[in-house]
Design an enzyme around this catalytic site. Sequence first.
Site, PDB file in Angstrom:
ATOM      1  N   SER A  95       0.851  -1.175   0.000  1.00  0.00           N
ATOM      2  CA  SER A  95       0.000   0.000   0.000  1.00  0.00           C
ATOM      3  C   SER A  95       0.890   1.228   0.000  1.00  0.00           C
ATOM      4  CB  SER A  95      -0.897   0.016   1.249  1.00  0.00           C
ATOM      5  OG  SER A  95      -1.523   1.273   1.426  1.00  0.00           O
ATOM      6  N   TYR A 150      -3.157  -0.931  10.202  1.00  0.00           N
ATOM      7  CA  TYR A 150      -3.041  -1.130   8.749  1.00  0.00           C
ATOM      8  C   TYR A 150      -1.666  -0.704   8.257  1.00  0.00           C
ATOM      9  CZ  TYR A 150      -4.355  -0.947   3.794  1.00  0.00           C
ATOM     10  OH  TYR A 150      -4.424  -1.143   2.434  1.00  0.00           O
TER      11      TYR A 150
END
Length: 255
Positions: free
Chosen positions: A147, A160
């Site tokens: 990401s 996350y």
Amino acid sequence: MTPISADLAGRTYLVTGASSGIGAATALALGQAGANVALAARRSAASEILAGEIEAAGGKALVLRMDVEIESEVQAAVAATVARFGRLDGAFNNAGRLGVAAPLHEIDTVDFEAVMRTNVSGVFWSLKYEIAAMLASGGGAIVNNASLVAQVAFPGLSPYTASKHAVLGLTRTAALEYYKQGIRINAVCPGPVETSMAAQGFGSIENLHVATLEYPAGCVGQPREIARPVLFLLSDAASYISGQGLMIDGGYTVQ
């Protein structure tokens, strides 16, 4: 000299989290390139529809009900792929979980552990069994979905962010361990992409579009715009690339 191309015809690829978003776009692109595609996801109904699209495009598809949070299911999915198609040439480890958005001291341990189990343990188990299958058949290529937050951070997303930093660490370490054995391992690091998970993170799809107006690209990314670089990294055109985290973020990180 080997032609510069992303010819994947006849090769076999496993995609986790294949039923929607970036996973579905990548699986379809692989099928359109003539590949055999194992669709590993929790939502079998959506995967069945995608399998029909892949078959119509000229590829072959295998639907596998799999939860990356369960090691035995990951192992079984890799084994089923090899049993059906004879070998495993590559994989896109895409399945992920966003988790709860909140300041770190307000996040429950159970929520932190859920994110880490999906995003870190799930990738670890996927790599473990995919690599074993590829060693048995002479090599391959793997792409992990990291990401933008594997490289930078945003407030309120500590689990996350930590998990995606870990994905990049796994990618780099595994790349060093297996490059000489014919297995290349890379990651893609997408910025905001028009998916249900991104909409969740921004509060709504409308918020997602508004936020990305300030990006250099001036718009939100589309799943197909991640799928194309994944196919490149899986192909022989990327034969000298391993251990990298490719930023696909509309120019966000160069501001």
